[in-house]
Structures are given as structure tokens and as C-alpha cells.
Design a protein around this motif. Structure first.
Motif, PDB file in Angstrom:
ATOM      1  N   LYS A  87      -8.379  21.995  22.462  1.00 11.33           N
ATOM      2  CA  LYS A  87      -7.982  22.049  21.008  1.00 11.33           C
ATOM      3  C   LYS A  87      -7.236  21.320  20.624  1.00 11.33           C
ATOM      4  O   LYS A  87      -5.581  21.585  20.885  1.00 11.33           O
ATOM      5  CB  LYS A  87      -7.108  23.365  21.777  1.00 11.33           C
ATOM      6  N   PRO A  88      -6.910  19.638  20.199  1.00 10.05           N
ATOM      7  CA  PRO A  88      -6.528  19.235  20.007  1.00 10.05           C
ATOM      8  C   PRO A  88      -5.756  19.321  18.671  1.00 10.05           C
ATOM      9  O   PRO A  88      -6.429  20.032  17.618  1.00 10.05           O
ATOM     10  CB  PRO A  88      -7.106  17.594  19.994  1.00 10.05           C
ATOM     11  N   VAL A  89      -4.775  19.176  18.290  1.00 11.11           N
ATOM     12  CA  VAL A  89      -3.415  19.343  16.468  1.00 11.11           C
ATOM     13  C   VAL A  89      -3.430  18.099  16.377  1.00 11.11           C
ATOM     14  O   VAL A  89      -3.344  16.487  17.056  1.00 11.11           O
ATOM     15  CB  VAL A  89      -3.194  20.054  16.936  1.00 11.11           C
ATOM     16  N   LEU A  90      -2.844  18.165  14.947  1.00 11.15           N
ATOM     17  CA  LEU A  90      -2.065  16.543  14.572  1.00 11.15           C
ATOM     18  C   LEU A  90      -0.201  17.289  15.096  1.00 11.15           C
ATOM     19  O   LEU A  90      -0.046  18.211  14.357  1.00 11.15           O
ATOM     20  CB  LEU A  90      -2.921  17.074  13.304  1.00 11.15           C
ATOM     21  N   GLY A 110       0.952  -0.679  -0.211  1.00 14.94           N
ATOM     22  CA  GLY A 110      -0.011  -0.244   0.413  1.00 14.94           C
ATOM     23  C   GLY A 110       0.700   0.802  -0.131  1.00 14.94           C
ATOM     24  O   GLY A 110       2.039   1.591   0.035  1.00 14.94           O
ATOM     25  N   ALA A 111       0.268   2.373  -0.047  1.00 10.18           N
ATOM     26  CA  ALA A 111       1.348   3.317  -0.058  1.00 10.18           C
ATOM     27  C   ALA A 111       1.747   3.898   0.992  1.00 10.18           C
ATOM     28  O   ALA A 111       1.161   3.742   2.506  1.00 10.18           O
ATOM     29  CB  ALA A 111       0.102   5.181   0.201  1.00 10.18           C
ATOM     30  N   PRO A 112       2.867   4.510   1.807  1.00  8.52           N
ATOM     31  CA  PRO A 112       3.570   4.745   2.662  1.00  8.52           C
ATOM     32  C   PRO A 112       2.672   5.643   3.303  1.00  8.52           C
ATOM     33  O   PRO A 112       2.016   6.359   2.829  1.00  8.52           O
ATOM     34  CB  PRO A 112       4.909   5.309   2.665  1.00  8.52           C
ATOM     35  N   GLN A 113       2.658   4.754   4.386  1.00  2.42           N
ATOM     36  CA  GLN A 113       1.890   5.823   5.351  1.00  2.42           C
ATOM     37  C   GLN A 113       2.530   6.644   6.886  1.00  2.42           C
ATOM     38  O   GLN A 113       4.070   6.374   7.167  1.00  2.42           O
ATOM     39  CB  GLN A 113       1.277   5.001   6.564  1.00  2.42           C
ATOM     40  N   VAL A 114       2.190   8.239   6.641  1.00  7.45           N
ATOM     41  CA  VAL A 114       2.863   8.793   8.312  1.00  7.45           C
ATOM     42  C   VAL A 114       2.586   8.617   9.534  1.00  7.45           C
ATOM     43  O   VAL A 114       1.510   8.164   9.615  1.00  7.45           O
ATOM     44  CB  VAL A 114       3.099   9.925   7.642  1.00  7.45           C
ATOM     45  N   ALA A 115       3.731   8.369  10.529  1.00 13.62           N
ATOM     46  CA  ALA A 115       2.950   7.915  11.554  1.00 13.62           C
ATOM     47  C   ALA A 115       2.607   9.016  12.409  1.00 13.62           C
ATOM     48  O   ALA A 115       4.089  10.528  13.517  1.00 13.62           O
ATOM     49  CB  ALA A 115       3.960   7.239  12.763  1.00 13.62           C
ATOM     50  N   TYR A 116       1.286   9.457  12.217  1.00 12.00           N
ATOM     51  CA  TYR A 116       1.268  11.540  12.262  1.00 12.00           C
ATOM     52  C   TYR A 116       0.469  10.547  14.286  1.00 12.00           C
ATOM     53  O   TYR A 116       0.769   9.139  14.859  1.00 12.00           O
ATOM     54  CB  TYR A 116      -0.361  11.624  12.214  1.00 12.00           C
ATOM     55  N   ARG A 117       0.698  12.229  15.044  1.00 13.59           N
ATOM     56  CA  ARG A 117       0.370  11.658  16.356  1.00 13.59           C
ATOM     57  C   ARG A 117      -0.699  12.916  16.670  1.00 13.59           C
ATOM     58  O   ARG A 117      -0.366  14.044  15.890  1.00 13.59           O
ATOM     59  CB  ARG A 117       1.517  11.904  17.346  1.00 13.59           C
ATOM     60  N   GLU A 118      -1.460  12.733  18.210  1.00 12.50           N
ATOM     61  CA  GLU A 118      -2.667  13.629  17.775  1.00 12.50           C
ATOM     62  C   GLU A 118      -2.197  14.774  19.346  1.00 12.50           C
ATOM     63  O   GLU A 118      -0.946  13.741  20.794  1.00 12.50           O
ATOM     64  CB  GLU A 118      -3.500  13.782  18.179  1.00 12.50           C
TER      65      GLU A 118
END
Length: 693
Positions: free
Chosen positions: A593-596, A473-481
Motif C-alpha cells: 500500500k504505497p502512498v505519496l 520550468g515550473a517549480p517542482q515539489v520534492a515528493y517522496r513515496e
């Protein structure tokens, strides 16, 4: 026969990618008569360098796995680990440095101190590894060892002083002047195997005198005897060598040697330097933790008669079956002995004991302190300590960086599915930076690692070694919140559906933390929440961190504080408080106020100066922030911080922009907030993906 430990050297060879590590190791093996012909990394003979035993390594001309070998030079046993230069395989370098006593840091005489040299140097400093510098490729156009030495002092902060001078440079490189013996050394014969010593060429005498004076000034700091001798004008070769050695072992001095491995010049003098200046196992203080005495630190001595202590630093499942590489620190391990894995408490019998030479091996009967050997069929993990049953020690573990990129993979058919799980099982055991798990919502298998190349190599190995064809699959970035402000919550969990009900109320607040991932603070007074349910609240909040309400990514950096609540004598339970805490977290989370957050990579692009504009343009297009540019001869290095999400496929773009003349390296720097417009796209895409499930 007792081995003379003073004549053992455990060394690693590390450097930036393409600095000639494997080429140098090939020459070392040739001069120590371990091999009888020299093969090049991308040689026309199609054989490939001895240490690059994996097919993929030969094809790509890079080292993927560190390889161990040993040789003998002038009565010294030298164990060598050749390590990969690419930052994606950094765990191999960490493993090697953890168990080595000294290292050779190779630098290119044209490229100088490059980004990966800085990373490797930092790793060596972390493990307190004494090192010598070898400036390679002095036969190349633009070679300038003086400039490289200045960079080592400036960029790496090392007290680096040359102990050799080159005789000629570029195509005129003929040999070196040894500043300790004050003799010119020439490397003659078809493969540079014949050393001829001569007087220093007249044109170089003044320069050599000045360089020797600088050397004596620097090393006399480490020896009073040498200082007095210098004042009297009578320093001897032995005195200088002893002082250089003392300075190197104390990590306050780094001798710089010069040569060209490809042109067979300077390698034997480097081996002399390894014997003269790098430490024997007995000169390094190694410590372990006594698990029976509350992890008290104890010093491990290099005594072969004491109880055994050894560390498993690498696992490999090759053509000979499962191999475990061990470094023995104390005691002697013999065939037939019983040893204990102190992490699991399991007893293991030493069956076949071997010494490795790249992918060949030699059977041995015993291994003493300082040896690097391999065992067959031992089930353990990288970093486990083995001891004799009477003691219970654990060596400190290695630094394992967290993976930053993921891919989903799925097998093409049933046969591939079985093979894929076998392959993944083996790779995760071998490499702690390669992780895999099944996403329960999509039932997809996800693999994570240190970079695109890292995962690409494992997918290729899956296909070649296990016949497991997979679609990727397409590469996924390990985002966090995370959250940006404090928010209060007061949540009551109440359920009454016949029989005993559920009741719990939790009040408090959540707030951002500057450091750390999660913290739970209990400020309950007066027993409004009974003590037995406090840990249930902690569990509930910790469980909420796995998936944020913004886009479903893991949550980082939150302190959860409870200061109020209520319980019911019959209906309150562990599960009721866990659910109330989860509800409270959810209530507070969206108000806070959550952010990515996204991983930001430190990128260094090196290429000819004429392409500087194109390189900088390509970084700006990728939301990159340029930190600095450095001109080094005809080359320019552009250092920048770029979000990982923008770096996919960059190697292809860079190649076409610079006619294939530039290269880049990147490593994880930090997690930072995603700009609002980008975050909106990521959140929308994540929600769309969740709806599809």
C-alpha cells in the motif's frame, strides 16, 4: 606583538527579516570610524548600506550573503558577521553561528518576537552561542519594549532581563537609562555620536529603581560577592557587570538593551555591552575530532604557539577570485606557511592572507586564534578543516538542511550553456543548500534550494554575473513515496541465454519504519544465500529506493528484511542477487500500500489585524491547517502548516489581499501523506511526464 585575546570579540548580528540588522551594522561601522558617512539600506542617495555589497541586495533591500567585517571599539577588536534575515538563506546564518563566539539578537520593538527570531534563536541554542538582545526601532509608532521582553521570556524561553530603560518612546525617544550605572544617557550631534550622561529624569526614577532591583535579583544568582553586596546595599558597577557577564556566558541570562539604530540611539551602549558581556575566544570551549585516534574528541585551545587548527566556513568567488573564509581556533597562520586540508589530505600554501571589510580587503601577514580571515585560491569545500601537517584534527561540521523545492532550467543558446555550467559549479561550492543535477531521462538541468526566493536569486545572479540567460520550468515539489503496511516477496531471477546463466532467489518482507530512510536486515540462516551475496542484496534494495513504482519519486522509510533464498553454485553472481532483490522489492512494494508524501511548510503570516479574515481564508484555500493566531498590538500573526505545493506564488496573492501590508515566512516542517484526491492528480501528472520522455 602578542594579541590580547581577552580583547577580541567574534559576534554575529541575526534577526527576523527587516528588523534593521544592516542598518545597525552601518551605525556600528560609523561609530567605530570604519566608515565616515552613513548610508541607508534603501537610502535616497542610491549608495546602499556598506554591508550589502551585491547589486541584488541593494535593489531588493535585503541581505543575501553574510558579510564579514571588523572594527575596534574601546580597545577591543570586534569581528562582525551581518547575516541575512530571510529563511531561504538560512545556511548563511548557520555558517556564521558555527564560527562565532557571541551574538546580538535584534528584535523589532513593534513586531516583537517574529517567526524567524524563533528560528535564529534555535540556531543559536544549537551552537551554544551566548547572546544579548537589542530591541530596535523604539522610535516607531506602537513601540513597546516591555512587551517584547516578555515575549523573549515566554516564546524563546530565555531568562531575559532589561539592563536599560527607554527615556520616552516612539517620536519622543530621547535616550536610555543605564540600570548598571544608574545614569541617563543621551545621544546628541548630527549622527548621535556625542554621548551625554546625566541624572535620571525625575519622572523615571521610581521605574528605574524597580527595574534595577529586578536586574540585581536576577544576576546576583551568578555571583556570591554581588549577593552579599546587594544585602549590604553596596553593589558596584564592576560587580554587576561581572555577574551579568557570568550569567550570559553560561547561557542562563540574556541582557536586554534598547534603542533605535535608524535614529542613532543606543548603538554605542550596545557596543559597550558586546565588550562587557559577550565572550572572548579563549572563554569558549571548542572541540575537534582527532582523526588519528578514532575520532577522539579533543579540546582546541586558544594558544597562538600550538599547531594551527582553522575551519573554512564560507567560499566566495567574487571579483578578486576564489576567496575562502576561515576562522582560526588554535595556533598562528603566516604567509608562506604550508597547511593541510584534513578531509582531502592536500597540502596548501598560504599565499595572500586578508581581512575582509564587506567587499573591501586589507592584506595581513599572520592570523592568530579567534581571527576571521580569508585566503586566496584555496580549493576546498565549506566546512573543511585546515591544520599544520603534524596534527590531523577535524572540527565538527555544520547542520545543512535538505532542499525542498526544484526548478528545471535550460540555457537559451550554446554560449549560455557554457556560462550556466560555470555559474552552477560556483554556486554549489558556495552554498551547500543549493544543489544541481541533470535528470538523465529528460536531459534537463534541475536546481534545488530552500524556497522560491532562494532559486530566484541564483537565476538572477546567473544572468548578471555570468551572462547566462536561462528559461525556467515550473517549480517542482520534492515528493517522496513510502509504504503503509508490511508485504512479503519471494522473487527468483533466472536467465539462461547460452553460456553461463544467472540465478538468484530472494525471499523476505518489506515494512514501514517510523524513523530513518532505509534499513537492511539480514535474517538468513543455514547459508541459503551465501555470505558473499548478502551485500549484493543490500545494494539491490538500496538501489530500488531511488525511484518508487507509484509515481517515480524517491522512496523513504522502508526496512527490507531477507529470511529466505536460493543460490546456484555456477550461475549465482553479485549482479544476479542485485537484480533478484530489485525484483523482490518491486513485487512487495505495490502490495505494501504505497502512498505519496509531500513537504509541509511551517508558515507564519504577519499583518494588520483588519486583514486577519482574508489571511486565514487564503491559508484555508491552500489546504493549510491553522495552528494558532496571536494578536500583538494592531498586528496579527497567523501560524499554520501548509503543503509546499500550494505555496507557489503566495507572496503575490498575499500582497493583493492585504494592500501589501502583510508578509510571510516559511520553513520546512515535515513530510506528510498527500490526500488521496491530490495524490491521484500528482501521480497522473508524473506518469504523463514519464510517457513524454
Amino acid at each position: 606583538m602578542k594579541k590580547d585575546l581577552d580583547k577580541v570579540r567574534n559576534i554575529g548580528i541575526s534577526a527576523h527579516i527587516d528588523s534593521g540588522k544592516t542598518t545597525l551594522t552601518e551605525r556600528v561601522l560609523f561609530y567605530t570610524q570604519k566608515i565616515h558617512a552613513i548610508h541607508e539600506v534603501r537610502g535616497k542617495d542610491g549608495v546602499g548600506a556598506t554591508m550589502d555589497s551585491m547589486e541584488l541586495e541593494k535593489e531588493r533591500g535585503i541581505t543575501i550573503q553574510s558579510a564579514a567585517t571588523y572594527c575596534t571599539w574601546k580597545g577591543h577588536d570586534v569581528n562582525i558577521i551581518d547575516t541575512p534575515g530571510h529563511v531561504d538563506f538560512t545556511i548563511e546564518v548557520e555558517r556564521a553561528l558555527r564560527v562565532l563566539d557571541g551574538a546580538v539578537l535584534i528584535l523589532c520593538s513593534v513586531g516583537g518576537v517574529q517567526s524567524q527570531s524563533i528560528t535564529v534563536n534555535r540556531q543559536m541554542t544549537r551552537y551554544k552561542v551566548p547572546r544579548v538582545v537589542f530591541i530596535n526601532k523604539c522610535d516607531r509608532t506602537g513601540a513597546n519594549p516591555k512587551r517584547v521582553t516578555a515575549q523573549v521570556r515566554e516564546k524563546l524561553g530565555l531568562n531575559a532581563v532589561p539592563i536599560q530603560l527607554p527615556i520616552g518612546l516612539e517620536t519622543e525617544l530621547k535616550g536610555v537609562v543605564d540600570l548598571v550605572t544608574m545614569k541617563a544617557v543621551y545621544f546628541e550631534g548630527d549622527n548621535g555620536e556625542i554621548l551625554r550622561e546625566d541624572v535620571i529624569p525625575a519622572g523615571l526614577q521610581a521605574e528605574a529603581d524597580a527595574a534595577r532591583e529586578t536586574l540585581l535579583d536576577a544576576v546576583s544568582m551568578f555571583s556570591d560577592e554581588l549577593m552579599e553586596a546587594v544585602l549590604e546595599g553596596t553593589p558596584t558597577e564592576q560587580m554587576i557587570k561581572a555577574a551579568v557577564r557570568k550569567g550570559t556566558l553560561s547561557l542562563e541570562f540574556v541582557p536586554v538593551m534598547i534603542g533605535s539604530a535608524y535614529k542613532n540611539k543606543g548603538v554605542q551602549k550596545l557596543l559597550d555591552g558586546v565588550n562587557d558581556y559577550l565572550p572572548a575566544p579563549s572563554e569558549i570551549v571548542n572541540t575537534a575530532y582527532d582523526l588519528d585516534k578514532n575520532e577522539e574528541e579533543v579540546v582546541v585551545s586558544s594558544d597562538p604557539d600550538k599547531p594551527l587548527v582553522c575551519l573554512a566556513f564560507k567560499l566566495e568567488d567574487g571579483r578578486y577570485g576564489q576567496l575562502t573564509y576561515l576562522r582560526t581556533y588554535q595556533g598562528t597562520m603566516k604567509k608562506g606557511d604550508s597547511i593541510v586540508n584534513t578531509r582531502t589530505g592536500k597540502k596548501v600554501k598560504v599565499g595572500r592572507l586578508v581581512r575582509m571589510h564587506s567587499n573591501e580587503m586589507e592584506e595581513i601577514d599572520s592570523a592568530g586564534p579567534g581571527d576571521i580571515v580569508a585566503l586566496f585560491g584555496v580549493d576546498c569545500a565549506s566546512g573543511d578543516t585546515f591544520t599544520t601537517p603534524e596534527i590531523n584534527l577535524s572540527m565538527s561540521s555544520m547542520h545543512v538542511p535538505a532542499p525542498v523545492i526544484s526548478l528545471s532550467i535550460s540555457p537559451v543558446d550554446n554560449k549560455a550553456q557554457g556560462n550556466m555550467s560555470k555559474a552552477l559549479n560556483r554556486f554549489t561550492k558556495e552554498d551547500p543548500t543549493f544543489r544541481t543535477f541533470v535528470d538523465h531521462e529528460t536531459s534537463e538541468t534541475i536546481i534545488s534550494g530552500m524556497g522560491e526566493l532562494h532559486l530566484e536569486v541564483y537565476i538572477e545572479r546567473m544572468k548578471r554575473e555570468y551572462g547566462a540567460e536561462v528559461t525556467v520550468g515550473a517549480p517542482q515539489v520534492a515528493y517522496r513515496e513510502t509504504i503503509t503496511s508490511r508485504a512479503e516477496f519471494n522473487y527468483t531471477h533466472k536467465k539462461q541465454t547460452g553460456g553461463s546463466g544467472q540465478f538468484a532467489r530472494v525471499g523476505g518482507y518489506i515494512e514501514p519504519m517510523e524513523e530513518g530512510e532505509y534499513e537492511f536486515v539480514d535474517k538468513i540462516v543455514g547459508g541459503v544465500i551465501p555470505r558473499e551475496f548478502i551485500s549484493s542484496c543490500d545494494k539491490g534494495f538500496a538501489g530500488s529506493m531511488d525511484k518508487g513504482a507509484l509515481a517515480g519519486f524517491p522512496v523513504n522509510g522502508i526496512r527490507c528484511v531477507i529470511n529466505d533464498g536460493a543460490a546456484h553454485s555456477v550461475d549465482s553472481s553479485d549482479i544476479a542477487f542485485q537484480l533478484a532483490s530489485r525484483g523482490g522489492f518491486k513485487e512487495g512494494y505495490m502490495k505494501a500500500k504505497p502512498v505519496l508524501l509531500e513537504p509541509i511548510m511551517k508558515v507564519a503570516v504577519e499583518g494588520p489585524s483588519e486583514f486577519q479574515g482574508s489571511i486565514m481564508g487564503s491559508i484555508n484555500q491552500r489546504r493549510g491547517m491553522i495552528i494558532g493566531t496571536f494578536e500583538e498590538g494592531e498586528y496579527t500573526v497567523v501560524e499554520a502548516e501548509v503543503p509546499l505545493a500550494e505555496m507557489f506564488g503566495y507572496s503575490t496573492v498575499l500582497r493583493s489581499l492585504t494592500q501589501g501590508k502583510a508578509e510571510f515566512t516559511m520553513e520546512f516542517a515535515a513530510y506528510r501523506q498527500v490526500p488521496r484526491n491530490v495524490a491521484e492528480e500528482v501521480i497522473a501528472a508524473a506518469k504523463k511526464a514519464q510517457e513524454k520522455k
